[in-house]
Design an enzyme around this catalytic site. Structure first.
Site, mmCIF file in Angstrom:
data_model
loop_
_atom_site.group_PDB
_atom_site.id
_atom_site.type_symbol
_atom_site.label_atom_id
_atom_site.label_comp_id
_atom_site.label_asym_id
_atom_site.label_seq_id
_atom_site.Cartn_x
_atom_site.Cartn_y
_atom_site.Cartn_z
ATOM 1 N N GLU A 184 0.654 -1.003 -0.174
ATOM 2 C CA GLU A 184 0.156 0.774 -0.001
ATOM 3 C C GLU A 184 0.942 1.604 0.053
ATOM 4 O O GLU A 184 1.372 1.722 1.061
ATOM 5 C CB GLU A 184 -1.478 -0.117 1.156
ATOM 6 N N CYS A 205 -2.964 8.887 2.046
ATOM 7 C CA CYS A 205 -1.984 8.402 1.119
ATOM 8 C C CYS A 205 -3.226 8.861 -0.541
ATOM 9 O O CYS A 205 -2.809 9.421 -1.591
ATOM 10 C CB CYS A 205 -2.172 6.937 0.852
HETATM 11 P P1 NAD Z 1 8.071 4.839 5.043
HETATM 12 O O1 NAD Z 1 8.591 4.795 3.193
HETATM 13 O O2 NAD Z 1 9.124 6.333 5.435
HETATM 14 O O3 NAD Z 1 8.221 4.713 6.225
HETATM 15 C C1 NAD Z 1 7.042 3.453 5.854
HETATM 16 C C2 NAD Z 1 7.412 2.222 7.185
HETATM 17 O O4 NAD Z 1 9.011 1.314 6.414
HETATM 18 C C3 NAD Z 1 7.755 2.844 8.323
HETATM 19 O O5 NAD Z 1 7.361 1.688 9.453
HETATM 20 C C4 NAD Z 1 9.778 3.035 8.947
HETATM 21 O O6 NAD Z 1 10.005 2.777 10.105
HETATM 22 C C5 NAD Z 1 9.310 1.910 7.695
HETATM 23 N N1 NAD Z 1 11.025 1.184 7.213
HETATM 24 C C6 NAD Z 1 12.029 2.163 7.326
HETATM 25 N N2 NAD Z 1 13.327 0.967 6.886
HETATM 26 C C7 NAD Z 1 12.915 -0.003 6.719
HETATM 27 C C8 NAD Z 1 13.088 -1.578 5.514
HETATM 28 N N3 NAD Z 1 14.130 -0.999 6.003
HETATM 29 N N4 NAD Z 1 12.505 -2.678 6.297
HETATM 30 C C9 NAD Z 1 11.162 -2.257 5.695
HETATM 31 N N5 NAD Z 1 10.602 -1.530 7.224
HETATM 32 C C10 NAD Z 1 11.400 -0.223 6.782
HETATM 33 O O7 NAD Z 1 6.994 5.952 4.820
HETATM 34 P P2 NAD Z 1 6.240 7.055 5.783
HETATM 35 O O8 NAD Z 1 6.874 8.336 5.811
HETATM 36 O O9 NAD Z 1 5.823 6.438 7.249
HETATM 37 O O10 NAD Z 1 4.564 7.396 5.145
HETATM 38 C C11 NAD Z 1 4.111 8.025 4.152
HETATM 39 C C12 NAD Z 1 3.804 6.831 3.173
HETATM 40 O O11 NAD Z 1 2.942 5.762 3.575
HETATM 41 C C13 NAD Z 1 3.769 8.218 1.990
HETATM 42 O O12 NAD Z 1 3.865 7.922 0.543
HETATM 43 C C14 NAD Z 1 2.207 7.044 1.674
HETATM 44 O O13 NAD Z 1 1.216 7.551 0.378
HETATM 45 C C15 NAD Z 1 2.394 6.117 1.757
HETATM 46 N N6 NAD Z 1 1.008 5.400 1.887
HETATM 47 C C16 NAD Z 1 -0.373 4.461 1.496
HETATM 48 C C17 NAD Z 1 -0.661 4.179 2.023
HETATM 49 C C18 NAD Z 1 -1.532 3.344 1.095
HETATM 50 O O14 NAD Z 1 -3.022 2.537 1.916
HETATM 51 N N7 NAD Z 1 -1.275 2.742 -0.181
HETATM 52 C C19 NAD Z 1 -1.567 5.121 3.434
HETATM 53 C C20 NAD Z 1 -1.460 5.136 3.914
HETATM 54 C C21 NAD Z 1 0.622 5.748 3.499
#
Ligand code: NAD
Length: 507
Positions: A264, A298
């Site tokens: 997502e 998102c």
């Molecule tokens: P992000 O990608 O920075 O982080 C997401 C998660 O990944 C966090 O829990 C983070 O700690 C984790 N992470 C970091 N390094 C990792 C690794 N090496 N391996 C596995 N996990 C790791 O995203 P964010 O800034 O928290 O959220 C914003 C983004 O999320 C936006 O792009 C938004 O559109 C998206 N989003 C999408 C949806 C959807 O349903 N499509 C919903 C909510 C947010």
């Protein structure tokens, strides 16, 4: 409710909180400490000790052990656990909603809305626990029957983004639990307190059901906890919510061990407004979509694609509304827009605005950082062209691009002309245009709405998006199938052994 009262109500009032749940087996996390910050003030709320690699190993092992028994509990009984989880969330709705606002920065009605979404998905999952149907097909062989069965999959890794610190976990957790899976949740490092509060609630419900280890939290940095989960072969499914960039990394690592992922990822959502639209309705939906959650959903509206007869009056109306948006403390009733989540988010927004100016975009309103503590900005309205490179990117901030398009054909082409494919909407009173937008020649997004905005999905439908949004589906409809493994069983109740395709073998 003040901060102390919120933390006390949710059992988060210790000096240092261990980032792992599962009482009475509550363990010390063993990893580094980090401080959770209130984005409205820039001040610390509480300190959380994260898990180290050994801690993650213990949590995954517990989820694996519990799976061995949980999978054999009848599904309707698993539903009873989820029903009690929904009821426990009802009791804590005010405090948990307030904590979401406090730690993430969305306004209180949106924080409470997130908890309501958790309650709703629990209700949905309870009903689902009696409807995990498999098909029965006619066999080509006499006295044979073919049946599809759905079995629990295993421990599911759930990695969530900061902007929906509790609801996204629940979409996965309520469904996975009735499907017979256990969970290990790695929340965003920006919102560990929300996750710990939810885990405390789960702990009580699991205790009452003697079902320790169904829900497990594992708080810590992505490079420690996230990496461990995506590479662990005991975890057959990783449900990841976050940026496209991180999603690509997660998808590759999980696929490398032939695991499954639900992705997502980012969106770049457009609202098409045709000349015949109800202008007031469109303006309100666009404002909620672009300014709500300070542009950090998102599904936030990032692009308005309007035809020549309406773009002028629509722009005027949006300018009037934007000038009156109350920005401030998310827990204050009169506020409509809270802060961005952290300093880096403010910097990203300012950099994007610099690029917009450089590429000839016109900032019609806002875009300034507000003086004082916290990470507050004005929402920005920008006159832009679809060809500007920044318009194809998801900037996770309240920047709205107003783009003129000639007609419906161009609007659909521009709507679809970005790498992401999450949400989309059209405002029109022409049913042919609306149906065309929803047809196979219309929007290429996972969500396509008519006369309602891009954000604010309900849990009854499957939620997710196409292209670089990752193709995952969560929540309602038949999304549950991703949390189970399908088995096709052929049963011979006759006295002969006919082979499929009429093959004769030694007859
Ligand atoms: P992000 O990608 O920075 O982080 C997401 C998660 O990944 C966090 O829990 C983070 O700690 C984790 N992470 C970091 N390094 C990792 C690794 N090496 N391996 C596995 N996990 C790791 O995203 P964010 O800034 O928290 O959220 C914003 C983004 O999320 C936006 O792009 C938004 O559109 C998206 N989003 C999408 C949806 C959807 O349903 N499509 C919903 C909510 C947010």
């Amino acid at each position: 409710m003040d901060v102390r009262a919120i933390l006390e109500e949710l059992e988060l009032d210790a000096d240092v909180l261990d980032g792992v749940g599962g009482a009475p087996h509550r363990e010390t996390a063993g990893g580094a400490e980090s401080v959770s910050i209130n984005p409205a003030t820039g001040e610390p709320i509480a300190t959380v000790r994260g898990l180290d690699a050994d801690g993650v190993e213990r949590v995954v092992a517990r989820a694996q052990r519990t799976f061995e028994t949980w999978r054999s509990v009848p599904a309707p009984r698993r539903g009873e656990l989820v029903r009690d989880l929904g009821n426990a969330l009802r009791e804590k709705k005010q405090a948990l909603g307030a904590l979401v606002s406090l730690e993430m920065g969305k306004i209180l009605p949106e924080g409470l809305g997130e908890v309501q979404e958790m309650i709703d998905i629990c209700d949905f999952a309870v009903g689902l626990s009696r409807q995990l149907y498999g098909l029965t097909m006619p066999s080509e062989r006499p006295d044979h029957r073919i049946q599809e069965r759905w079995h629990p999959l295993g421990p599911v890794g759930v990695i969530t983004a900061f902007n929906f610190p509790v609801a996204v976990w629940s979409w996965n957790a309520a469904i996975a639990a009735v499907c017979g899976d256990t969970l290990v949740w790695k929340p965003s490092s920006e919102t560990p307190l929300c996750a710990l509060a939810v885990q405390r609630i789960c702990d009580r419900v699991m205790e009452a059901h003697d079902a320790w280890g169904v829900f497990n939290v594992a708080i810590g940095p992505g490079r420690v906890v996230g990496e461990a989960l995506i590479r662990d072969r005991r975890i057959p499914l990783v449900s990841f919510t976050g940026s496209c960039e991180m999603g690509r990394h997660v998808a590759t690592a999980v696929a490398d061990r032939f695991g499954r992922s639900i992705l997502e990822l980012g969106g770049n959502n457009a609202v098409i407004v045709l000349d015949d639209a109800d202008l007031e309705m469109a303006a309100r939906a666009i404002t909620f979509g672009a300014v709500g959650t300070a542009g950090q959903r998102c599904t936030s509206t990032r692009r308005v694609l309007a035809t020549p007869g309406i773009i002028g009056p629509l722009t005027e109306r949006l300018l009037e509304i934007y000038a009156k948006v109350p920005i401030g403390d998310p827990l204050d009733e009169s506020t409509l827009m809270g802060p961005l989540v952290n300093e880096a988010a403010v910097e990203t927004m300012m950099k994007a605005l610099d690029e917009i100016r450089r590429d000839g975009g016109e900032i019609l309103f806002g875009g300034r950082r507000l003086d004082g503590p916290g990470y507050f900005v004005e929402p920005a309205l920008v006159r832009a062209r679809a060809s500007m490179p920044i318009v194809s990117c998801e900037t996770f901030a309240p920047i709205l691009y107003l783009i003129e398009v000639a007609d419906l054909d161009e609007a659909i082409a521009v709507n679809n002309g970005v790498p992401q494919g999450l949400s989309s909407a059209i405002f029109t009173t022409d049913f042919r245009a609306a149906e065309r937008f929803l047809s196979e020649r219309g929007s290429d997004c996972g969500l396509a709405n008519v006369n309602t905005g891009t954000s604010g999905a309900e849990i009854g439908g499957a939620f997710g998006g196409e292209k670089e949004t990752g193709g995952g589906r969560e929540s309602g409809s038949d999304s549950w199938k991703a949390y189970m493994r399908r088995q096709t069983a052929t049963i011979n109740f006759g006295t002969a052994l006919p082979l499929a395709q009429g093959i004769k073998f030694g007859d």
